[in-house]
Design a protein around this motif. Structure first.
Motif, PDB file in Angstrom:
ATOM      1  N   GLN A  87      46.087  51.297  43.045  1.00 54.93           N
ATOM      2  CA  GLN A  87      46.157  51.086  41.594  1.00 54.93           C
ATOM      3  C   GLN A  87      47.392  51.755  41.008  1.00 54.93           C
ATOM      4  OE1 GLN A  87      42.353  52.748  40.896  1.00 54.93           O
ATOM      5  NE2 GLN A  87      41.260  50.793  41.075  1.00 54.93           N
ATOM      6  N   ALA A  88      47.665  52.986  41.474  1.00 58.02           N
ATOM      7  CA  ALA A  88      48.851  53.692  40.980  1.00 58.02           C
ATOM      8  C   ALA A  88      50.112  52.946  41.400  1.00 58.02           C
ATOM      9  CB  ALA A  88      48.872  55.123  41.518  1.00 58.02           C
ATOM     10  N   CYS A 147      43.273  45.947  39.211  1.00 60.24           N
ATOM     11  CA  CYS A 147      43.014  45.954  37.766  1.00 60.24           C
ATOM     12  C   CYS A 147      43.112  47.360  37.165  1.00 60.24           C
ATOM     13  CB  CYS A 147      41.631  45.380  37.492  1.00 60.24           C
ATOM     14  SG  CYS A 147      41.239  45.354  35.734  1.00 60.24           S
ATOM     15  N   PRO A 148      43.882  47.525  36.091  1.00 57.35           N
ATOM     16  CA  PRO A 148      44.054  48.856  35.493  1.00 57.35           C
ATOM     17  C   PRO A 148      42.800  49.352  34.782  1.00 57.35           C
ATOM     18  CG  PRO A 148      45.162  47.198  34.163  1.00 57.35           C
ATOM     19  CD  PRO A 148      44.676  46.495  35.387  1.00 57.35           C
ATOM     20  N   SER A 202      38.640  41.744  44.987  1.00 55.92           N
ATOM     21  CA  SER A 202      39.444  42.908  45.348  1.00 55.92           C
ATOM     22  C   SER A 202      40.478  43.155  44.244  1.00 55.92           C
ATOM     23  CB  SER A 202      40.134  42.699  46.698  1.00 55.92           C
ATOM     24  OG  SER A 202      40.825  41.470  46.688  1.00 55.92           O
ATOM     25  N   TYR A 203      40.822  42.082  43.495  1.00 57.68           N
ATOM     26  CA  TYR A 203      41.649  42.286  42.306  1.00 57.68           C
ATOM     27  C   TYR A 203      41.035  43.386  41.433  1.00 57.68           C
ATOM     28  CZ  TYR A 203      43.511  41.566  37.631  1.00 57.68           C
ATOM     29  OH  TYR A 203      44.067  41.779  36.396  1.00 57.68           O
ATOM     30  N   CYS A 204      39.714  43.290  41.248  1.00 61.83           N
ATOM     31  CA  CYS A 204      39.031  44.204  40.330  1.00 61.83           C
ATOM     32  C   CYS A 204      39.104  45.652  40.799  1.00 61.83           C
ATOM     33  CB  CYS A 204      37.572  43.798  40.181  1.00 61.83           C
ATOM     34  SG  CYS A 204      37.367  42.138  39.511  1.00 61.83           S
TER      35      CYS A 204
END
Ligand code: SF4
Ligand code: SF4
Ligand code: SF4
Lengths: 306, 258
Positions: free
Chosen positions: A31-32, A108-109, A102-104
């Motif tokens: 995510q980072a 996803c921020p 897996s996007y989530c």
């Protein structure tokens, strides 16, 4: 002291810190990294990805476009240019291979926000939760596309808190973070996993992709399950686990096939018995429970639950 | 049980009923959400008058069906002209806009913003920035415009990238002094790109010349008007062939008319 308030504790005792938080750490790093790709340009002037998750251009060559946003555009009767169409095709193919939602959990921020709310919920022992049917999100996908068609606008993008939060971070438009704050409050105080698990049309769309995706989690060693329920406590979509985990009784295979699974790996982390593995949807192997697994000592368990 | 089916009305299947009730409930919830969203969408389709779209933006309503709010146009604008709308900025959330009085469009020859747009919300058919129509400048305050008071400011005229085409100075008689001229800035909409340099440069606290969106300062003639002179040009000949013969009305034969 309810074990569900510290669902990683038993796993930590049995498998150590890294094995019990592996996917959590990897997800936070991912995510980072996805944010840094977009932030390195405006912050230090090294441009890697320009744009937002809605549509971006990486290293000046790779176009990526969110297929759900493009779908709204088509519903609003605009036929996008080739760049956006190609970008959406690349993203769609990627998620057909790599897990759908897996996007989530990896990109996803909003995910760190909802994860924080879920963690606080556990820690504060908040158990009350409004009953909203998880299927509502699929109805909302249809509603959003219908409104786009009726108004000729990308309707959901006017309120989409996901892309708005990303814009808030990447473009410094901080008022656009309002939605994320509301989601945090909603998830913490109103409904457990309320936004991602019940309402978010973006996640629901990727859930649709996920029902055919290759990458899946499997309860490969489900025979070792001792019903500690830790996986259910950490899973953002706990209803997806039961069919695979309890499949012995119903003859269902061990792979978690529901598109709602976000492939976050929290169950893999939290299971002290190493029941779950990351694999592909056709890997229906069942492995025997490992012979080395020792029954845990209550003393060791107590030590980690303050 | 099977034999009874014909004789007795079928007992309602509770599972089926529940499923139907659930679907109706969820559908109702989605409908309410959808209506609220539609209402919000229709409200936010109006663009505040002082917010302009980037060059090449397709016609007002089309733009909101095309722009995915990625901000690639914003990133490639070398002058920091464009911004993405936040939740409280006025234009539809996330869409690119600029405010001429803050940072006008510098009318880049290469139009990088249009090139960057992946969706076609900014139309690549625009290759000559002089053809851009982001809005049109209008003297909104004749009372305060310095030139219109007979002074020589000329700033808007001088900064205009299309000087002498988009803005000209038209001299008229200065009735106040009775011996000077007024150099009135006059905008010619057919050449004005709406870049906003004039509005930015106006020396007054509140600009006397402002760029207005095309929906407000409409550029096209109502389609039901036919202008005789245009029709004549199109036809290549006068439209009325019979030479008009007007009766000569004379009170007295031979008298001169005033
Ligand atoms: S033409 Fe140039 S200055 Fe004007 S909006 Fe586009 S990139 Fe910015
Ligand atoms: S590049 Fe195109 S799609 Fe992206 S924000 Fe600008 S106008 Fe919208
Ligand atoms: S907006 Fe003003 S400066 Fe720009 S082209 Fe029109 S008249 Fe000239």
């Amino acid at each position: 002291m309810s074990a569900n308030r510290f669902p990683y504790a038993a796993a930590q005792v049995r498998k150590g810190l890294w094995q019990s938080r592996r996917f959590l750490v990897l997800r936070r790093l991912a995510q980072a990294a996805f944010l840094l790709l977009f932030l390195s340009g405006p912050v230090v002037g090294i441009w890697i990805s320009k744009g937002t998750l809605a549509s971006s251009l990486t290293l000046g060559v790779l176009p990526l476009t969110d297929p759900f946003i493009l779908l709204q555009s088509v519903a609003a009767r605009h036929w996008p240019e080739a760049t956006a169409l190609a970008g959406a095709a690349i993203v769609l193919t990627t998620y057909l291979l790599a897990g759908g939602r897996s996007y989530c959990s990896w990109v996803c921020p909003i995910n760190p926000v909802t994860d924080l709310a879920a963690w606080l919920r556990r820690r504060l022992g908040i158990t009350q939760s409004s009953k909203i049917r998880p299927e509502l999100r699929y109805y909302l996908v249809i509603a959003v596309l219908a409104v786009s068609a009726a108004t000729g606008m990308l309707a959901f993008e006017l309120v989409n808190p996901v892309t708005a939060f990303h814009r808030a971070i990447v473009y410094g438009a901080w008022t656009s973070a309002t939605g994320a704050i509301l989601i945090f409050a909603f998830d913490l105080l109103v409904a457990k996993n309320g936004w991602c698990g019940h309402l978010c049309p973006v996640g629901a769309f990727y859930g649709g992709v996920g029902s055919a995706t290759l990458l899946r989690v499997s309860a490969t060693r489900r025979d070792a399950c001792d019903d500690c329920m830790d996986c259910f406590a950490v899973c953002p979509e706990p209803q997806v686990i039961s069919p695979a985990l309890r499949g012995n009784r119903t003859g269902v295979g061990p792979v978690i096939l529901s598109g709602d699974c976000t492939v976050c790996g929290a169950c893999i982390d939290a299971c002290p018995e190493r029941v779950f593995t990351l694999t592909h949807r056709f890997d229906t192997r069942l492995l025997p429970c490992s012979a080395t697994s020792q029954p845990e000592t209550p003393a060791a368990y107590e030590r980690t639950t303050p | 049980m099977k034999d009874n089916v014909r004789q007795q009305p079928k007992p309602p299947d509770p599972a089926r009923r529940k499923a139907l009730r659930d679907a109706a409930r969820l559908g109702g919830g989605a409908l309410v959400a959808g209506m609220a969203l539609a209402g919000h969408a229709l409200q936010s389709s109006a663009l505040p008058a002082q917010n302009l779209r980037p060059p090449g933006a397709i016609a007002a309503d089309g733009f909101l069906s095309a722009c995915v709010r990625c901000g690639l146009c914003v990133r490639d604008c070398p002058y920091g002209t464009l911004k993405l709308a936040g939740w409280s900025d006025g234009p539809a959330t996330g869409t690119p806009f600029f405010t001429a009085r803050d940072v006008p469009c510098e009318m880049c020859d290469t139009i990088p913003c249009v090139k960057a747009c992946p969706t076609g919300a900014l139309d690549k058919a625009l290759t000559d920035i002089g053809e851009a129509r982001m809005g049109v400048a209008v003297i909104t305050s004749r009372e305060t415009c310095l030139n219109l008071q007979g002074l020589r400011c000329d700033v808007c005229y001088r900064v205009c990238p299309a000087i002498d085409k988009a803005i000209t100075l038209e001299t008229t008689h200065n009735a106040r002094t009775a011996k000077h001229a007024v150099f009135e800035p006059v905008v010619h909409a057919d050449a004005c790109t709406g870049c906003g340099k004039c509005e930015k440069a106006c020396v007054l606290d509140e600009a006397a010349i402002k760029v207005l969106p095309l929906q407000i300062a409409a550029l096209s003639q109502d389609s039901h008007y036919r202008r005789g002179w245009d029709e004549k040009d199109k036809a290549g000949a006068p439209l009325v062939y019979a030479p008009l013969k007007l009766d000569v009305r004379k009170p007295q034969a031979g008298a001169d008319l005033p």
